[in-house]
Scaffold this motif. Structure first.
Motif, PDB file in Angstrom:
ATOM      1  N   PHE A  25       0.832  -1.201   0.000  1.00  0.00           N
ATOM      2  CA  PHE A  25       0.000   0.000   0.000  1.00  0.00           C
ATOM      3  C   PHE A  25       0.867   1.252   0.000  1.00  0.00           C
ATOM      4  O   PHE A  25       0.618   2.188  -0.767  1.00  0.00           O
ATOM      5  CB  PHE A  25      -0.926  -0.014   1.221  1.00  0.00           C
ATOM      6  N   ASP A  26       1.888   1.280   0.844  1.00  0.00           N
ATOM      7  CA  ASP A  26       2.782   2.441   0.913  1.00  0.00           C
ATOM      8  C   ASP A  26       3.474   2.684  -0.427  1.00  0.00           C
ATOM      9  O   ASP A  26       3.566   3.814  -0.898  1.00  0.00           O
ATOM     10  CB  ASP A  26       3.826   2.261   2.015  1.00  0.00           C
ATOM     11  N   SER A  27       3.958   1.612  -1.027  1.00  0.00           N
ATOM     12  CA  SER A  27       4.637   1.718  -2.317  1.00  0.00           C
ATOM     13  C   SER A  27       3.686   2.228  -3.399  1.00  0.00           C
ATOM     14  O   SER A  27       4.030   3.116  -4.184  1.00  0.00           O
ATOM     15  CB  SER A  27       5.200   0.355  -2.712  1.00  0.00           C
ATOM     16  N   THR A  28       2.490   1.673  -3.444  1.00  0.00           N
ATOM     17  CA  THR A  28       1.498   2.078  -4.434  1.00  0.00           C
ATOM     18  C   THR A  28       1.097   3.534  -4.229  1.00  0.00           C
ATOM     19  O   THR A  28       0.985   4.300  -5.195  1.00  0.00           O
ATOM     20  CB  THR A  28       0.257   1.171  -4.351  1.00  0.00           C
ATOM     21  N   LEU A  29       0.916   3.929  -2.984  1.00  0.00           N
ATOM     22  CA  LEU A  29       0.545   5.310  -2.692  1.00  0.00           C
ATOM     23  C   LEU A  29       1.663   6.271  -3.072  1.00  0.00           C
ATOM     24  O   LEU A  29       1.406   7.333  -3.647  1.00  0.00           O
ATOM     25  CB  LEU A  29       0.189   5.458  -1.212  1.00  0.00           C
ATOM     26  N   ASP A  30       2.904   5.896  -2.794  1.00  0.00           N
ATOM     27  CA  ASP A  30       4.045   6.731  -3.193  1.00  0.00           C
ATOM     28  C   ASP A  30       4.096   6.899  -4.708  1.00  0.00           C
ATOM     29  O   ASP A  30       4.341   7.998  -5.218  1.00  0.00           O
ATOM     30  CB  ASP A  30       5.364   6.135  -2.697  1.00  0.00           C
ATOM     31  N   ASN A  31       3.861   5.808  -5.438  1.00  0.00           N
ATOM     32  CA  ASN A  31       3.849   5.876  -6.901  1.00  0.00           C
ATOM     33  C   ASN A  31       2.730   6.783  -7.402  1.00  0.00           C
ATOM     34  O   ASN A  31       2.922   7.552  -8.346  1.00  0.00           O
ATOM     35  CB  ASN A  31       3.705   4.486  -7.510  1.00  0.00           C
ATOM     36  N   LEU A  32       1.575   6.692  -6.771  1.00  0.00           N
ATOM     37  CA  LEU A  32       0.447   7.531  -7.172  1.00  0.00           C
ATOM     38  C   LEU A  32       0.729   9.009  -6.896  1.00  0.00           C
ATOM     39  O   LEU A  32       0.438   9.869  -7.734  1.00  0.00           O
ATOM     40  CB  LEU A  32      -0.822   7.090  -6.442  1.00  0.00           C
ATOM     41  N   THR A  34       3.664  10.424  -6.773  1.00  0.00           N
ATOM     42  CA  THR A  34       4.659  10.846  -7.766  1.00  0.00           C
ATOM     43  C   THR A  34       3.993  11.108  -9.111  1.00  0.00           C
ATOM     44  O   THR A  34       4.279  12.112  -9.778  1.00  0.00           O
ATOM     45  CB  THR A  34       5.758   9.781  -7.914  1.00  0.00           C
ATOM     46  N   PHE A  35       3.105  10.215  -9.521  1.00  0.00           N
ATOM     47  CA  PHE A  35       2.406  10.380 -10.799  1.00  0.00           C
ATOM     48  C   PHE A  35       1.589  11.662 -10.824  1.00  0.00           C
ATOM     49  O   PHE A  35       1.651  12.437 -11.779  1.00  0.00           O
ATOM     50  CB  PHE A  35       1.504   9.171 -11.065  1.00  0.00           C
ATOM     51  N   VAL A  36       0.822  11.912  -9.763  1.00  0.00           N
ATOM     52  CA  VAL A  36      -0.022  13.103  -9.721  1.00  0.00           C
ATOM     53  C   VAL A  36       0.838  14.365  -9.677  1.00  0.00           C
ATOM     54  O   VAL A  36       0.523  15.366 -10.333  1.00  0.00           O
ATOM     55  CB  VAL A  36      -1.003  13.044  -8.535  1.00  0.00           C
ATOM     56  N   LYS A  41       2.824  19.026 -12.710  1.00  0.00           N
ATOM     57  CA  LYS A  41       3.931  19.796 -13.286  1.00  0.00           C
ATOM     58  C   LYS A  41       3.774  19.890 -14.803  1.00  0.00           C
ATOM     59  O   LYS A  41       3.939  20.965 -15.378  1.00  0.00           O
ATOM     60  CB  LYS A  41       5.270  19.138 -12.939  1.00  0.00           C
ATOM     61  N   GLU A  42       3.462  18.784 -15.451  1.00  0.00           N
ATOM     62  CA  GLU A  42       3.260  18.792 -16.902  1.00  0.00           C
ATOM     63  C   GLU A  42       2.076  19.684 -17.278  1.00  0.00           C
ATOM     64  O   GLU A  42       2.133  20.407 -18.275  1.00  0.00           O
ATOM     65  CB  GLU A  42       3.026  17.371 -17.421  1.00  0.00           C
ATOM     66  N   TYR A  43       1.028  19.627 -16.493  1.00  0.00           N
ATOM     67  CA  TYR A  43      -0.142  20.469 -16.749  1.00  0.00           C
ATOM     68  C   TYR A  43       0.231  21.946 -16.674  1.00  0.00           C
ATOM     69  O   TYR A  43      -0.145  22.735 -17.538  1.00  0.00           O
ATOM     70  CB  TYR A  43      -1.236  20.137 -15.727  1.00  0.00           C
ATOM     71  N   ASP A  44       0.964  22.304 -15.631  1.00  0.00           N
ATOM     72  CA  ASP A  44       1.384  23.705 -15.469  1.00  0.00           C
ATOM     73  C   ASP A  44       2.281  24.157 -16.618  1.00  0.00           C
ATOM     74  O   ASP A  44       2.114  25.254 -17.153  1.00  0.00           O
ATOM     75  CB  ASP A  44       2.106  23.900 -14.135  1.00  0.00           C
ATOM     76  N   LYS A  48       1.358  26.824 -20.304  1.00  0.00           N
ATOM     77  CA  LYS A  48       2.128  27.991 -20.735  1.00  0.00           C
ATOM     78  C   LYS A  48       2.488  27.905 -22.213  1.00  0.00           C
ATOM     79  O   LYS A  48       2.581  28.905 -22.897  1.00  0.00           O
ATOM     80  CB  LYS A  48       3.404  28.120 -19.897  1.00  0.00           C
ATOM     81  N   SER A  49       2.715  26.680 -22.695  1.00  0.00           N
ATOM     82  CA  SER A  49       3.169  26.528 -24.081  1.00  0.00           C
ATOM     83  C   SER A  49       2.025  26.217 -25.048  1.00  0.00           C
ATOM     84  O   SER A  49       2.220  26.232 -26.255  1.00  0.00           O
ATOM     85  CB  SER A  49       4.218  25.426 -24.173  1.00  0.00           C
ATOM     86  N   GLY A  50       0.856  25.896 -24.532  1.00  0.00           N
ATOM     87  CA  GLY A  50      -0.292  25.630 -25.393  1.00  0.00           C
ATOM     88  C   GLY A  50      -0.406  24.185 -25.851  1.00  0.00           C
ATOM     89  O   GLY A  50      -1.276  23.859 -26.636  1.00  0.00           O
ATOM     90  N   ASN A  51       0.454  23.301 -25.407  1.00  0.00           N
ATOM     91  CA  ASN A  51       0.414  21.890 -25.806  1.00  0.00           C
ATOM     92  C   ASN A  51      -0.183  21.019 -24.709  1.00  0.00           C
ATOM     93  O   ASN A  51       0.233  19.897 -24.493  1.00  0.00           O
ATOM     94  CB  ASN A  51       1.815  21.389 -26.137  1.00  0.00           C
ATOM     95  N   LEU A  52      -1.157  21.523 -24.022  1.00  0.00           N
ATOM     96  CA  LEU A  52      -1.699  20.859 -22.852  1.00  0.00           C
ATOM     97  C   LEU A  52      -2.212  19.460 -23.155  1.00  0.00           C
ATOM     98  O   LEU A  52      -1.807  18.489 -22.519  1.00  0.00           O
ATOM     99  CB  LEU A  52      -2.822  21.710 -22.254  1.00  0.00           C
ATOM    100  N   ALA A  53      -3.099  19.318 -24.112  1.00  0.00           N
ATOM    101  CA  ALA A  53      -3.708  18.015 -24.400  1.00  0.00           C
ATOM    102  C   ALA A  53      -2.659  16.997 -24.818  1.00  0.00           C
ATOM    103  O   ALA A  53      -2.676  15.852 -24.357  1.00  0.00           O
ATOM    104  CB  ALA A  53      -4.769  18.153 -25.473  1.00  0.00           C
ATOM    105  N   LEU A  54      -1.744  17.381 -25.657  1.00  0.00           N
ATOM    106  CA  LEU A  54      -0.717  16.464 -26.139  1.00  0.00           C
ATOM    107  C   LEU A  54       0.194  16.001 -25.018  1.00  0.00           C
ATOM    108  O   LEU A  54       0.480  14.810 -24.885  1.00  0.00           O
ATOM    109  CB  LEU A  54       0.101  17.139 -27.243  1.00  0.00           C
ATOM    110  N   LYS A  55       0.636  16.917 -24.167  1.00  0.00           N
ATOM    111  CA  LYS A  55       1.536  16.543 -23.071  1.00  0.00           C
ATOM    112  C   LYS A  55       0.827  15.666 -22.046  1.00  0.00           C
ATOM    113  O   LYS A  55       1.383  14.687 -21.563  1.00  0.00           O
ATOM    114  CB  LYS A  55       2.113  17.781 -22.400  1.00  0.00           C
ATOM    115  N   LEU A  56      -0.407  16.005 -21.691  1.00  0.00           N
ATOM    116  CA  LEU A  56      -1.138  15.198 -20.716  1.00  0.00           C
ATOM    117  C   LEU A  56      -1.409  13.803 -21.265  1.00  0.00           C
ATOM    118  O   LEU A  56      -1.289  12.814 -20.551  1.00  0.00           O
ATOM    119  CB  LEU A  56      -2.447  15.882 -20.325  1.00  0.00           C
TER     120      LEU A  56
END
Length: 66
Positions: A25-32, A34-36, A41-44, A48-56
């Motif tokens: 559970f701890d490992s899975t939660l840590d991975n989640l 990190t992912f979020v 960060k990618e969303y932010d 700024k660059s206008g490539n939101l959909a592609l990057k996400l």
């Protein structure tokens, strides 16, 4: 007396299983987390660059690979 020892062994087995579940559970939660965090960060950055959909899409697709 043998019955008491058998119960103690079973209790140890159950405790070990719960510890293993907690570790997973701890490992899975840590991975989640990190992912979020990376997703935010990618969303932010993408906003700024206008490539939101592609990057996400790329980040989410990469996270689905084993």
């Amino acid at each position: 007396m043998d019955a008491l020892e058998a119960v103690e062994k079973e209790i140890e087995k159950v405790c070990t299983k719960f510890q293993n579940v907690q570790g997973h559970f701890d490992s899975t939660l840590d991975n989640l987390i990190t992912f979020v965090t990376n997703l935010k960060k990618e969303y932010d950055e993408a906003g700024k660059s206008g490539n939101l959909a592609l990057k996400l899409f790329g980040l989410i697709s990469a996270s689905n690979k084993p």
